[in-house]
Design an enzyme around this catalytic site. Structure first.
Site, PDB file in Angstrom:
ATOM      1  N   ASN A 123       0.852  -1.186   0.000  1.00  0.00           N
ATOM      2  CA  ASN A 123       0.000   0.000   0.000  1.00  0.00           C
ATOM      3  C   ASN A 123       0.887   1.236   0.000  1.00  0.00           C
ATOM      4  O   ASN A 123       1.354   1.685   1.035  1.00  0.00           O
ATOM      5  CB  ASN A 123      -0.914  -0.012   1.223  1.00  0.00           C
ATOM      6  CG  ASN A 123      -1.937   1.109   1.200  1.00  0.00           C
ATOM      7  OD1 ASN A 123      -1.875   2.001   0.364  1.00  0.00           O
ATOM      8  ND2 ASN A 123      -2.886   1.069   2.120  1.00  0.00           N
ATOM      9  N   ASN A 168      -5.797   6.502  -1.322  1.00  0.00           N
ATOM     10  CA  ASN A 168      -6.754   5.921  -2.280  1.00  0.00           C
ATOM     11  C   ASN A 168      -7.357   4.601  -1.783  1.00  0.00           C
ATOM     12  O   ASN A 168      -7.973   3.879  -2.567  1.00  0.00           O
ATOM     13  CB  ASN A 168      -6.102   5.732  -3.668  1.00  0.00           C
ATOM     14  CG  ASN A 168      -4.935   4.754  -3.655  1.00  0.00           C
ATOM     15  OD1 ASN A 168      -4.858   3.862  -2.817  1.00  0.00           O
ATOM     16  ND2 ASN A 168      -4.009   4.918  -4.587  1.00  0.00           N
ATOM     17  N   ASP A 169      -7.207   4.302  -0.502  1.00  0.00           N
ATOM     18  CA  ASP A 169      -7.774   3.058   0.034  1.00  0.00           C
ATOM     19  C   ASP A 169      -9.287   2.993  -0.155  1.00  0.00           C
ATOM     20  O   ASP A 169      -9.855   1.922  -0.352  1.00  0.00           O
ATOM     21  CB  ASP A 169      -7.441   2.911   1.519  1.00  0.00           C
ATOM     22  CG  ASP A 169      -5.971   2.583   1.758  1.00  0.00           C
ATOM     23  OD1 ASP A 169      -5.254   2.336   0.760  1.00  0.00           O
ATOM     24  OD2 ASP A 169      -5.548   2.600   2.926  1.00  0.00           O
ATOM     25  N   GLY A 196      -5.896  -2.750   0.298  1.00  0.00           N
ATOM     26  CA  GLY A 196      -5.323  -1.424   0.084  1.00  0.00           C
ATOM     27  C   GLY A 196      -4.046  -1.359  -0.724  1.00  0.00           C
ATOM     28  O   GLY A 196      -3.513  -0.264  -0.952  1.00  0.00           O
ATOM     29  N   ASP A 229      -1.644  -1.082  -3.934  1.00  0.00           N
ATOM     30  CA  ASP A 229      -1.918  -0.227  -5.090  1.00  0.00           C
ATOM     31  C   ASP A 229      -0.709  -0.105  -6.007  1.00  0.00           C
ATOM     32  O   ASP A 229       0.349  -0.709  -5.770  1.00  0.00           O
ATOM     33  CB  ASP A 229      -2.385   1.161  -4.629  1.00  0.00           C
ATOM     34  CG  ASP A 229      -1.443   1.811  -3.618  1.00  0.00           C
ATOM     35  OD1 ASP A 229      -0.230   1.504  -3.632  1.00  0.00           O
ATOM     36  OD2 ASP A 229      -1.907   2.631  -2.807  1.00  0.00           O
ATOM     37  N   ASP A 246      -6.669 -14.159 -19.453  1.00  0.00           N
ATOM     38  CA  ASP A 246      -7.336 -15.022 -18.487  1.00  0.00           C
ATOM     39  C   ASP A 246      -8.304 -15.977 -19.192  1.00  0.00           C
ATOM     40  O   ASP A 246      -8.907 -15.634 -20.210  1.00  0.00           O
ATOM     41  CB  ASP A 246      -8.097 -14.129 -17.499  1.00  0.00           C
ATOM     42  CG  ASP A 246      -8.759 -14.890 -16.387  1.00  0.00           C
ATOM     43  OD1 ASP A 246      -8.046 -15.538 -15.609  1.00  0.00           O
ATOM     44  OD2 ASP A 246     -10.004 -14.831 -16.286  1.00  0.00           O
ATOM     45  N   GLU A 294      -3.906 -18.389 -20.342  1.00  0.00           N
ATOM     46  CA  GLU A 294      -4.198 -19.312 -19.251  1.00  0.00           C
ATOM     47  C   GLU A 294      -5.070 -20.430 -19.818  1.00  0.00           C
ATOM     48  O   GLU A 294      -6.267 -20.244 -20.028  1.00  0.00           O
ATOM     49  CB  GLU A 294      -4.930 -18.614 -18.107  1.00  0.00           C
ATOM     50  CG  GLU A 294      -5.185 -19.562 -16.942  1.00  0.00           C
ATOM     51  CD  GLU A 294      -6.266 -19.081 -15.990  1.00  0.00           C
ATOM     52  OE1 GLU A 294      -6.218 -19.463 -14.805  1.00  0.00           O
ATOM     53  OE2 GLU A 294      -7.174 -18.350 -16.422  1.00  0.00           O
TER      54      GLU A 294
END
Length: 617
Positions: free
Chosen positions: A138, A143-144, A163, A165, A330, A359
């Site tokens: 974090n 920006n949490d 949190g 980032d 993905d 994947e």
């Protein structure tokens, strides 16, 4: 324009339609570039009743070829041609009603970076560090929380947002470079505005916006720039099979076939094998492709050409905008395979050198090879994927390290696995790994045993392929899959202000953590300087008496990797068995222990030990 909604704010503005109602105009992509290989551009426009207008513009070198008005009158699809020689600049797209412009959008065409199409990409010289940004560090607690995001910070909840980032990643780039990593694959960073479990970000709700709890679009570009100044490469995780059920278009689909829809929730059967099964029923095959991956992940319909173009352009937009070095996609086999191959081809038409790794979670080399581009498949299918994840080798790692050797167990599993490399068009272009964010933590597999840890990573970093390493394993981080995904995605110690210890520093690590860290650092920095491991040939010898031996070699160098998998007994190898590779060499040096081996006719290996020996003439 700055702030967490940089791009969204740039492309959404208030207007009056028909002089009576106020609405928001969304344009995607918000801008584009001149001199792209494909001159065609689809522009999605969304606003209330925008489909009842007639768009028009005038700009040299750009033509409006067609306009598609879908089922919803709140959309338009504009098809433009940006011809070679068109200049960068802005032009107003006007939306006309009864001969009067009732709205307009200033569209911009940008100049490309020099050499953009020929950009470098990740390859066998790299080792990729996979991290989950929410759980790594974090770097910006401000920006949490984000006012327009549903799920709030809850670090005590293993499945909640913690949190981490983009700034946290930037803050530790020097740590990763010093450790020896050359590339980062971050799980998705695009907006995931779901009610819960949004930290993994695989349920995207805005394909053109970085989730504000990670930062903003500018922060992502800054991450890319910071990595490039350090000679590192950035890989974006892309999701084309599904979006999040809170995606902005879910309340107003452009067309009913934008998604695969059912009378009631219908989940995929997860049977990838139906793709290539010559006897598969249409029912089973279609359910694999069309069923939803989860109840909160609507399945996107790549058969819709407008959606397929949207997804292709979105990936190209991020590559160009953020100067990316590669893509990981993905759940590749859950897309319509023929259509997603068009996506791959479209991306690589713009960037022929760019690697895309898919994947494809299947468990045999024969199945994996089906998904690698160039394979001569029985049905004529070519995925257009240059790189595929080697889940079969991952399975070998999970089993072999805990077994004594026998005909088909222990290190014999590695030997047997590599004998099947003939099924691949390019066995070197496989992503190899012991673990990732969806699999058991390797620590739990080996019960924290440092000897098994060292054997496994000696193999991972010296065999063919592109190694991928999961964050935290440099300190042999624990975590139990049985306790849920949150436990294998723990916070990295020291990544948060106020953490009781900081494992990013030697002082903050335990003795065993430093042992693991220093081992990985030594291996990675040695590997980085040895092209023989990146592109050399392989010669392997059948595992005997709990020992597995293979060589990596080229015209300049030969490296011998010798593993004694016996739990308590040392082994002495008879060098004459390996004479075809040892001939002409007088000695060797084990790069791990630093020990010189002056007699190659008899090489003694301690119990449960891997030796990586640079041979010398």
């Amino acid at each position: 324009m700055t702030g967490k909604r940089l791009i969204t704010s740039a492309l959404i503005f208030t207007l009056f339609l028909f002089g009576v109602c106020e609405a928001q105009l969304r344009v995607e992509p918000a801008f584009w570039w001149v001199n792209m290989e494909n001159p065609k551009l689809q522009v999605l426009v969304h606003a209330k009743d925008i489909g009842t207008t007639v768009p028009q513009f005038s700009y040299a070198g750009v033509t409006l070829d067609s306009v598609v008005k879908p089922t919803s009158k709140n959309y338009l699809f504009l098809y433009l041609s940006v011809k070679p020689g068109a200049m960068p600049g802005k032009f107003d797209i006007q939306f006309m009603q009864k001969g009067k412009a009732i709205a307009k959008y200033a569209y911009e065409l940008k100049d490309r970076r020099p050499g953009s199409a020929e950009r470098s990409t990740y390859n066998t010289s790299d080792v990729i560090y996979l991290l989950m940004p929410d759980r790594f560090s974090n770097g910006n607690p401000a920006n949490d929380q984000a006012p327009d995001m549903i799920e709030k910070l809850d670090r005590a909840n293993p499945g909640g947002r913690h949190g981490g980032d983009i700034q946290g990643i930037i803050n530790h780039l020097d740590y990763l470079k010093d450790l020896g990593f050359t590339a980062i694959w971050s799980t998705p960073l695009m907006e995931d505005n779901m009610d819960s479990y949004s930290y993994h970000t695989y349920a995207i709700t805005d394909y053109y916006r970085i989730d504000p709890r990670y930062g903003n679009n500018q922060d992502y570009v800054r991450l890319s720039d910071e990595m490039h100044t350090r000679g590192m490469k950035l890989i974006m995780d892309v999701v084309t099979n599904h979006c999040g059920s809170n995606h902005w278009w879910m309340k107003d689909l452009p067309m009913q076939d934008w998604l695969h829809q059912f009378k009631e929730f219908t989940r995929t059967n997860y049977q990838i094998s139906t793709t290539y099964d010559p006897y598969a029923s249409d029912y089973d095959k279609n359910l694999n492709f069309d069923g939803w991956f989860d109840s909160t992940m609507p399945d996107l319909n790549q058969d819709n050409p407008h959606l397929l173009t949207y997804l292709t352009q979105n990936t190209i937009w991020w590559i160009e905008y953020a100067n990316l070095d590669g893509i990981r996609i993905d759940t590749y086999p859950y897309n319509n395979p023929w259509k997603i191959a068009q996506w791959s081809k479209g991306v690589r038409t713009e960037y022929p050198n760019l690697n895309i790794v898919g994947e494809c979670w299947v468990h045999s080399p024969q199945e994996i090879s089906y998904w690698q581009s160039g394979t001569k498949n029985h049905d004529g299918y070519d995925s257009q994927l240059p790189v595929v994840m080697d889940f079969a080798l991952h399975d070998v790692f999970l089993q072999a390290v805990n077994e004594e050797d026998s005909w088909g167990s222990g290190t014999r599993r590695f030997y047997n696995h590599f004998t099947l490399d003939y099924v691949y068009t390019r066995p070197q272009d496989l992503l190899i790994f012991t673990e990732n964010h969806d699999t058991p933590r390797f620590y739990e597999v080996i019960k924290g045993d440092m000897r098994k840890f060292k054997i496994a990573y000696a193999i991972l970093f010296t065999v063919r392929g592109i190694p991928q390493f999961y964050y935290g394993s440099e300190i042999n981080m624990p975590g139990s899959k049985d306790k849920g995904d949150g436990d294998i995605r723990r916070d990295f110690p020291g990544g948060w202000p106020g953490d009781v210890r900081n494992a990013f520093t030697a002082q903050g690590r335990t003795a065993q953590e430093n042992e693991a860290f220093n081992y990985i650092k030594k291996l990675l920095n040695w590997r980085k300087a040895n092209p023989v491991i990146h592109t050399g040939k392989t010669k392997q010898f059948i595992s005997q008496d709990n020992c597995y031996v293979y060589f990596r070699y080229n015209n300049e160098k030969t490296v011998m990797v010798a593993i004694n998998n016996h739990d308590i007994e040392q082994r002495t190898l008879d060098g004459s068995r390996f004479n075809e590779m040892l001939s002409g060499f007088k000695s060797g040096k084990d790069i791990i222990s630093g020990t010189t081996i002056s007699d190659l006719s008899r090489i003694t290996i301690p119990a449960k030990t891997a030796m990586i020996i640079e041979l010398e003439k």
